[in-house]
Write a protein that holds these residues in place. Structure first.
Motif, PDB file in Angstrom:
ATOM      1  N   THR A 179      34.591  63.718 131.842  1.00  0.00           N
ATOM      2  CA  THR A 179      33.595  62.669 131.622  1.00  0.00           C
ATOM      3  C   THR A 179      32.238  63.052 132.184  1.00  0.00           C
ATOM      4  N   CYS A 180      32.206  63.570 133.416  1.00  0.00           N
ATOM      5  CA  CYS A 180      30.935  63.926 134.060  1.00  0.00           C
ATOM      6  C   CYS A 180      30.206  65.033 133.303  1.00  0.00           C
ATOM      7  N   CYS A 184      27.015  67.563 138.913  1.00  0.00           N
ATOM      8  CA  CYS A 184      26.712  66.696 137.765  1.00  0.00           C
ATOM      9  C   CYS A 184      27.391  65.338 137.884  1.00  0.00           C
ATOM     10  N   GLY A 185      27.805  64.974 139.078  1.00  0.00           N
ATOM     11  CA  GLY A 185      28.426  63.668 139.260  1.00  0.00           C
ATOM     12  C   GLY A 185      29.500  63.703 140.327  1.00  0.00           C
ATOM     13  N   HIS A 186      30.137  62.552 140.524  1.00  0.00           N
ATOM     14  CA  HIS A 186      31.195  62.418 141.514  1.00  0.00           C
ATOM     15  C   HIS A 186      32.359  61.618 140.926  1.00  0.00           C
ATOM     16  N   THR A 187      33.533  61.869 141.465  1.00  0.00           N
ATOM     17  CA  THR A 187      34.702  61.082 141.075  1.00  0.00           C
ATOM     18  C   THR A 187      34.650  59.723 141.775  1.00  0.00           C
ATOM     19  N   VAL A 193      31.608  66.925 141.276  1.00  0.00           N
ATOM     20  CA  VAL A 193      32.006  67.628 140.047  1.00  0.00           C
ATOM     21  C   VAL A 193      30.901  68.626 139.714  1.00  0.00           C
ATOM     22  N   ARG A 211      28.905  63.825 129.986  1.00  0.00           N
ATOM     23  CA  ARG A 211      27.732  62.973 130.209  1.00  0.00           C
ATOM     24  C   ARG A 211      26.479  63.836 130.401  1.00  0.00           C
ATOM     25  N   ALA A 212      26.642  64.945 131.133  1.00  0.00           N
ATOM     26  CA  ALA A 212      25.516  65.856 131.343  1.00  0.00           C
ATOM     27  C   ALA A 212      25.092  66.510 130.026  1.00  0.00           C
ATOM     28  N   PRO A 244      37.788  68.262 140.358  1.00  0.00           N
ATOM     29  CA  PRO A 244      36.666  68.113 141.288  1.00  0.00           C
ATOM     30  C   PRO A 244      36.885  68.979 142.513  1.00  0.00           C
ATOM     31  N   GLU A 262      38.035  62.840 134.987  1.00  0.00           N
ATOM     32  CA  GLU A 262      36.726  62.522 135.553  1.00  0.00           C
ATOM     33  C   GLU A 262      35.774  63.714 135.451  1.00  0.00           C
TER      34      GLU A 262
END
Length: 216
Positions: free
Chosen positions: A27-28, A193-196, A202, A31-32, A157, A24
């Motif tokens: 991935t985050c 930059c996101g969350h699990t 993250v 994606r950024a 994370p 995860e």
């Protein structure tokens, strides 16, 4: 906002996306990076080959410096002093340092004292400084073609408060992506930059060359 980062080159070090990184997180961060590309930046793969040595090098140098710098806190001139009466000067030193330093600080003092001791200085501390130079050279080479370097902040994370406090080694390993910047003396910025799926944040790390305005 497309085109805001046009002419900006971002390095993505392959050593920071290796086996063992949380899927995860991978991935985050990717994606950024894709978003940076959408905004006009040029994202290129780069290599920092001595990254794998960052943790042992950092914890040799950092603990040695802790041992040296904290030697002054003996209860005489600096810092905390335990309550007397004392059986003598040495008793005051021992009780002051035993009470005044926490477990992690004591652990680092002991490791650093060992690394700096006679017979081990050249084998550990000097060798760590030599590898530190190689880590610095890796970054210098990358910054010849890149404005900044983007990496995950950690391979996992954010863990819950107190989750790993009983396992110092696991705590040390979570530093693997941030301590290289410390060793090389680089400015760094960690951003969410996101969350699990469980809602844990993250982090994404941006590193720049020293004494530049690359992030402005």
């Amino acid at each position: 906002m497309k085109g805001d980062l046009k002419g900006f080159t971002i390095g993505i070090p392959k050593e920071y996306f290796v086996k063992g990184i949380d899927p995860e997180v991978d991935t985050c961060v990717k994606r950024a990076v894709a978003q940076f590309d959408t905004l006009g930046a040029t994202c290129i793969d780069v290599s920092l080959p001595h990254t794998e040595y960052a943790i042992p090098v950092y914890y040799l140098i950092a603990t040695a410096e802790a041992s040296s710098n904290l030697a002054r806190y003996d209860g005489v001139k600096y810092g905390y002093r335990a309550q007397g009466p004392f059986r003598g000067l040495r008793d005051m030193y021992e009780r002051t340092r035993a009470e005044g330093f926490g477990d992690e600080v004591k652990r680092r003092i002991m490791l650093g004292t060992y690394a700096l001791s006679s017979g081990y200085y050249d084998a550990y501390y000097r060798k760590a400084q030599q590898v530190r130079t190689l880590i610095c050279k890796d970054f210098n080479q990358v910054f010849e073609t890149c404005d900044v370097i983007v990496t995950p902040t950690a391979p996992t994370p954010a863990f819950r408060i107190g989750e790993k406090i009983g396992d110092p080694l696991q705590m040390y390993l979570t530093d693997i992506f941030t301590i290289s910047a410390n060793l090389a003396g680089l400015p760094g910025l960690s951003l969410p930059c996101g969350h699990t799926k469980e809602g844990l944040p993250v982090g994404l790390q941006i590193l720049s060359k020293r004494l530049t305005k690359a992030l402005s």
